[in-house]
Design a protein around this motif. Structure first.
Motif, mmCIF file in Angstrom:
data_model
loop_
_atom_site.group_PDB
_atom_site.id
_atom_site.type_symbol
_atom_site.label_atom_id
_atom_site.label_comp_id
_atom_site.label_asym_id
_atom_site.label_seq_id
_atom_site.Cartn_x
_atom_site.Cartn_y
_atom_site.Cartn_z
ATOM 1 N N ASN A 146 -42.608 40.227 118.145
ATOM 2 C CA ASN A 146 -41.448 41.258 118.300
ATOM 3 C C ASN A 146 -40.683 41.458 119.682
ATOM 4 O OD1 ASN A 146 -41.794 41.859 115.475
ATOM 5 N ND2 ASN A 146 -43.427 43.359 116.035
ATOM 6 N N MET A 147 -41.374 41.147 120.711
ATOM 7 C CA MET A 147 -40.663 41.365 121.870
ATOM 8 C C MET A 147 -39.677 40.122 122.083
ATOM 9 S SD MET A 147 -41.675 43.967 123.303
ATOM 10 C CE MET A 147 -40.673 43.368 124.801
ATOM 11 N N VAL A 148 -39.863 38.911 121.466
ATOM 12 C CA VAL A 148 -38.709 37.985 121.500
ATOM 13 C C VAL A 148 -37.648 38.466 120.761
ATOM 14 C CG1 VAL A 148 -38.390 35.567 120.947
ATOM 15 C CG2 VAL A 148 -40.485 35.987 121.884
ATOM 16 N N ARG A 149 -37.855 38.958 119.463
ATOM 17 C CA ARG A 149 -36.732 39.575 118.784
ATOM 18 C C ARG A 149 -36.102 40.475 119.570
ATOM 19 N NH1 ARG A 149 -41.182 39.702 114.864
ATOM 20 N NH2 ARG A 149 -41.146 37.765 113.297
ATOM 21 N N TYR A 150 -36.875 41.568 119.969
ATOM 22 C CA TYR A 150 -36.173 42.463 120.696
ATOM 23 C C TYR A 150 -35.376 42.173 121.821
ATOM 24 C CZ TYR A 150 -39.123 45.813 118.052
ATOM 25 O OH TYR A 150 -39.833 46.525 117.042
ATOM 26 N N THR A 151 -35.864 41.076 122.657
ATOM 27 C CA THR A 151 -35.299 40.687 123.918
ATOM 28 C C THR A 151 -33.864 39.836 123.532
ATOM 29 O OG1 THR A 151 -37.116 40.438 124.821
ATOM 30 C CG2 THR A 151 -35.468 39.173 125.707
ATOM 31 N N LEU A 152 -34.015 39.053 122.518
ATOM 32 C CA LEU A 152 -32.749 38.461 121.709
ATOM 33 C C LEU A 152 -31.652 39.395 121.464
ATOM 34 C CD1 LEU A 152 -34.338 35.486 119.916
ATOM 35 C CD2 LEU A 152 -33.281 35.148 122.143
ATOM 36 N N ALA A 153 -32.071 40.396 121.087
ATOM 37 C CA ALA A 153 -31.100 41.252 120.743
ATOM 38 C C ALA A 153 -30.106 41.904 121.791
ATOM 39 C CB ALA A 153 -31.701 42.807 120.072
ATOM 40 N N ILE A 154 -30.419 41.567 123.153
ATOM 41 C CA ILE A 154 -29.788 41.958 124.241
ATOM 42 C C ILE A 154 -28.309 41.099 124.317
ATOM 43 C CG2 ILE A 154 -29.732 41.513 126.728
ATOM 44 C CD1 ILE A 154 -32.847 42.175 127.024
ATOM 45 N N ALA A 230 -37.101 48.590 109.854
ATOM 46 C CA ALA A 230 -38.023 49.327 110.533
ATOM 47 C C ALA A 230 -37.600 48.603 112.052
ATOM 48 C CB ALA A 230 -39.345 49.274 110.467
ATOM 49 N N ARG A 231 -37.713 47.188 112.200
ATOM 50 C CA ARG A 231 -37.559 46.557 113.392
ATOM 51 C C ARG A 231 -35.672 46.753 113.878
ATOM 52 N NH1 ARG A 231 -41.465 42.373 111.910
ATOM 53 N NH2 ARG A 231 -39.932 41.240 110.662
ATOM 54 N N LEU A 232 -35.150 46.531 112.983
ATOM 55 C CA LEU A 232 -33.593 46.735 112.886
ATOM 56 C C LEU A 232 -33.407 47.994 113.457
ATOM 57 C CD1 LEU A 232 -30.873 45.609 112.873
ATOM 58 C CD2 LEU A 232 -30.670 46.199 110.586
ATOM 59 N N THR A 233 -33.695 49.131 112.817
ATOM 60 C CA THR A 233 -33.644 50.656 113.341
ATOM 61 C C THR A 233 -34.102 50.536 114.616
ATOM 62 O OG1 THR A 233 -34.137 51.299 110.801
ATOM 63 C CG2 THR A 233 -33.917 52.858 112.613
ATOM 64 N N ILE A 234 -35.406 50.281 115.184
ATOM 65 C CA ILE A 234 -35.777 50.445 116.517
ATOM 66 C C ILE A 234 -34.867 49.655 117.519
ATOM 67 C CG2 ILE A 234 -37.562 49.708 118.229
ATOM 68 C CD1 ILE A 234 -38.470 51.962 116.512
ATOM 69 N N MET A 235 -34.178 48.508 117.022
ATOM 70 C CA MET A 235 -33.306 47.887 118.049
ATOM 71 C C MET A 235 -32.119 48.672 118.278
ATOM 72 S SD MET A 235 -33.356 43.783 116.725
ATOM 73 C CE MET A 235 -35.169 42.982 116.757
ATOM 74 N N VAL A 236 -31.575 49.273 117.075
ATOM 75 C CA VAL A 236 -30.190 50.084 116.953
ATOM 76 C C VAL A 236 -30.628 51.285 118.205
ATOM 77 C CG1 VAL A 236 -28.854 51.418 115.685
ATOM 78 C CG2 VAL A 236 -29.273 49.210 114.706
ATOM 79 N N LYS A 301 -40.383 46.616 128.721
ATOM 80 C CA LYS A 301 -41.231 47.920 128.863
ATOM 81 C C LYS A 301 -41.058 48.743 127.590
ATOM 82 C CE LYS A 301 -39.464 49.303 132.662
ATOM 83 N NZ LYS A 301 -39.206 50.190 133.952
ATOM 84 N N LEU A 302 -40.211 48.260 126.458
ATOM 85 C CA LEU A 302 -39.995 49.118 125.514
ATOM 86 C C LEU A 302 -41.265 49.640 124.767
ATOM 87 C CD1 LEU A 302 -38.169 50.395 123.261
ATOM 88 C CD2 LEU A 302 -38.146 48.001 122.192
ATOM 89 N N ALA A 303 -41.442 50.908 124.673
ATOM 90 C CA ALA A 303 -42.777 51.448 124.112
ATOM 91 C C ALA A 303 -42.437 52.789 123.598
ATOM 92 C CB ALA A 303 -44.076 51.477 124.952
ATOM 93 N N ASP A 304 -41.659 53.653 124.407
ATOM 94 C CA ASP A 304 -41.843 55.057 123.970
ATOM 95 C C ASP A 304 -40.891 55.572 122.739
ATOM 96 O OD1 ASP A 304 -39.356 54.093 125.059
ATOM 97 O OD2 ASP A 304 -39.538 55.312 126.920
ATOM 98 N N ILE A 305 -40.003 54.740 122.312
ATOM 99 C CA ILE A 305 -39.361 54.797 121.035
ATOM 100 C C ILE A 305 -40.288 54.549 119.858
ATOM 101 C CG2 ILE A 305 -37.527 54.441 119.639
ATOM 102 C CD1 ILE A 305 -35.707 54.190 121.762
ATOM 103 N N ILE A 306 -40.987 53.287 119.977
ATOM 104 C CA ILE A 306 -41.707 52.856 119.081
ATOM 105 C C ILE A 306 -42.888 53.666 118.773
ATOM 106 C CG2 ILE A 306 -43.372 50.904 118.559
ATOM 107 C CD1 ILE A 306 -41.501 49.151 119.901
ATOM 108 N N ILE A 307 -43.599 54.127 119.879
ATOM 109 C CA ILE A 307 -44.763 55.061 119.673
ATOM 110 C C ILE A 307 -44.431 56.110 119.060
ATOM 111 C CG2 ILE A 307 -46.443 56.440 121.105
ATOM 112 C CD1 ILE A 307 -46.278 54.167 123.293
ATOM 113 N N ASN A 308 -43.338 57.023 119.436
ATOM 114 C CA ASN A 308 -42.919 58.268 118.824
ATOM 115 C C ASN A 308 -42.375 58.337 117.572
ATOM 116 O OD1 ASN A 308 -43.008 60.394 120.982
ATOM 117 N ND2 ASN A 308 -42.130 58.854 122.231
ATOM 118 N N VAL A 309 -41.764 57.160 117.139
ATOM 119 C CA VAL A 309 -41.082 57.102 115.568
ATOM 120 C C VAL A 309 -42.051 56.472 114.809
ATOM 121 C CG1 VAL A 309 -39.156 56.284 114.366
ATOM 122 C CG2 VAL A 309 -38.702 57.014 116.779
ATOM 123 N N THR A 310 -42.724 55.011 114.906
ATOM 124 C CA THR A 310 -43.132 54.448 114.031
ATOM 125 C C THR A 310 -44.695 54.414 114.528
ATOM 126 O OG1 THR A 310 -42.651 52.377 115.070
ATOM 127 C CG2 THR A 310 -41.113 53.202 113.492
#
Length: 368
Positions: A146-154, A230-236, A301-310
């Protein structure tokens, strides 16, 4: 003519006696050996080879403080005035070592221990058992993917930020207003964003975005119901928070480009797209690389949005490595295994950032 006593007496290396130098070396090496012995004794107790009654690492801390004082004193004894100059830097360096290196070493010890806060036995050394557990942990490898996916979204975030920066750099109406408006998400905490958007606006039953989706024909809108969605929403949500940061840095770079260069390109007949691709974009490469590297660091370091939402759901589909490690600590109280995952992730980050910097340095190097 000034008298001899009017001059400031300076102790240089030329007039330092051998006895004083020997004393300085004895002070430094004696305290160093004392620190090494205390640290080895306490390490042996922590591993389980001996039981000398130490209840904490305070003896090692006190020995380190003694060695630091002796090291500073020894520099003055051995080097005279040059040793005093060293004292402007040496205490700060020793403080950095105590605040960075020592916790890293202690974390390395904990990483090879079985330490669950709910266990009555406390921490015990377990060798490479945590490594074996990590190797077979599908949830951890899923979080790493998932971190690879999130990073590629940059890449997409960078393109959007560059487009917004070009727009705000042009002569448009209400330009100052839009510059402030686009910076609003950056002023919000990611925790506030997760509650305001993820928990309220995207709520499946009564959220305004869910109602709008129903009006547009989506029968049962669920922004976090499937792993892909869910992954797409977190990325957005994460992109909405940090694109303004990338945009403002790129905008600053665009405003630093001399106008004469762009006007010369127009005089030479360069169209808008060609002028951007052959003039503006190459000049923006240093800024772009800096922006992307900083954004990668934030993304890792992405964690806070994931922890609070999903909370990593559904089924760990949105977990990042940092949110997964956080849940290992909080939900399972597994300090030893969580520390090992953090250490491995640190090594992965250092290697990845080093490779990226090498590649970008080679790519951005001027070609003649």
């Amino acid at each position: 003519m000034a008298e001899q006593g009017d001059f400031l007496h300076v102790v240089t290396s030329d007039n330092i006696s051998n006895r004083r130098i020997a004393l300085g070396r004895t002070v430094i090496w004696g305290s160093a050996w004392f620190l090494a012995i205390v640290a080895l004794v306490q390490t042996a107790q922590e591993i389980g080879y001996a039981d000398l009654g130490f209840t904490s690492w305070r003896p090692t801390l006190y020995a380190y403080v003694l060695w630091a004082i002796c090291l500073c004193w020894g520099q003055v004894l051995i080097r005279g005035e040059r040793g005093k100059r060293v004292l402007f830097v040496l205490p700060a360096a020793l403080f950095v070592v105590s605040m960075v290196v020592f916790p890293l070493l202690f974390g390395f010890v904990i990483a090879f221990s079985d330490w669950n806060l709910s266990s009555p036995t406390g921490r015990t050394f377990n060798g490479i058992d945590n490594l074996r557990q990590m190797w077979t942990d599908d949830f951890y490898w899923n979080a790493l993917a998932n971190m690879v996916r999130y990073t590629l979204a940059i890449i997409v975030e960078y393109a959007i930020a560059f487009g917004l920066a070009l727009l705000l750099n042009s002569q448009i109406r209400a330009r100052k207003f839009f510059r402030v408006a686009f910076l609003m998400p950056l002023m919000l905490s990611p925790v506030a964003v997760s509650w305001m958007i993820g928990k309220s606006m995207m709520e499946a039953r009564f959220g305004p975005l869910a109602r709008l989706a129903r009006e547009l024909g989506w029968d049962s809108p669920s922004f976090f119901g499937t792993p892909e969605m869910a992954r797409l929403t977190i990325m957005v949500m994460d992109a909405w928070t940090y694109i303004p940061f990338m945009m403002i840095m790129i905008l600053a770079g665009l405003q630093a480009i001399p106008k004469d260069i762009q006007e010369a390109a127009k005089v030479d007949g360069a169209k808008a797209w060609r002028g951007f691709w052959e003039v503006t974009f190459p000049l923006m490469l240093p800024v772009s690389i800096t922006v992307i590297l900083i954004r990668i660091i934030f993304k890792l370091k992405l964690a806070d949005i994931i922890i609070n939402v999903t909370a990593g759901g559904p089924g760990g589909a949105t977990d990042s490595v940092t949110s997964f490690i956080f849940r290992e600590y909080r939900d399972r109280s597994n300090v030893g295994y969580g520390t090992l995952l953090a250490m491995v992730y640190l090594v992965v980050i250092v290697i990845a950032i080093t490779i990226i910097m090498k590649l970008t340095d080679r790519w951005a190097r001027p070609r003649y």
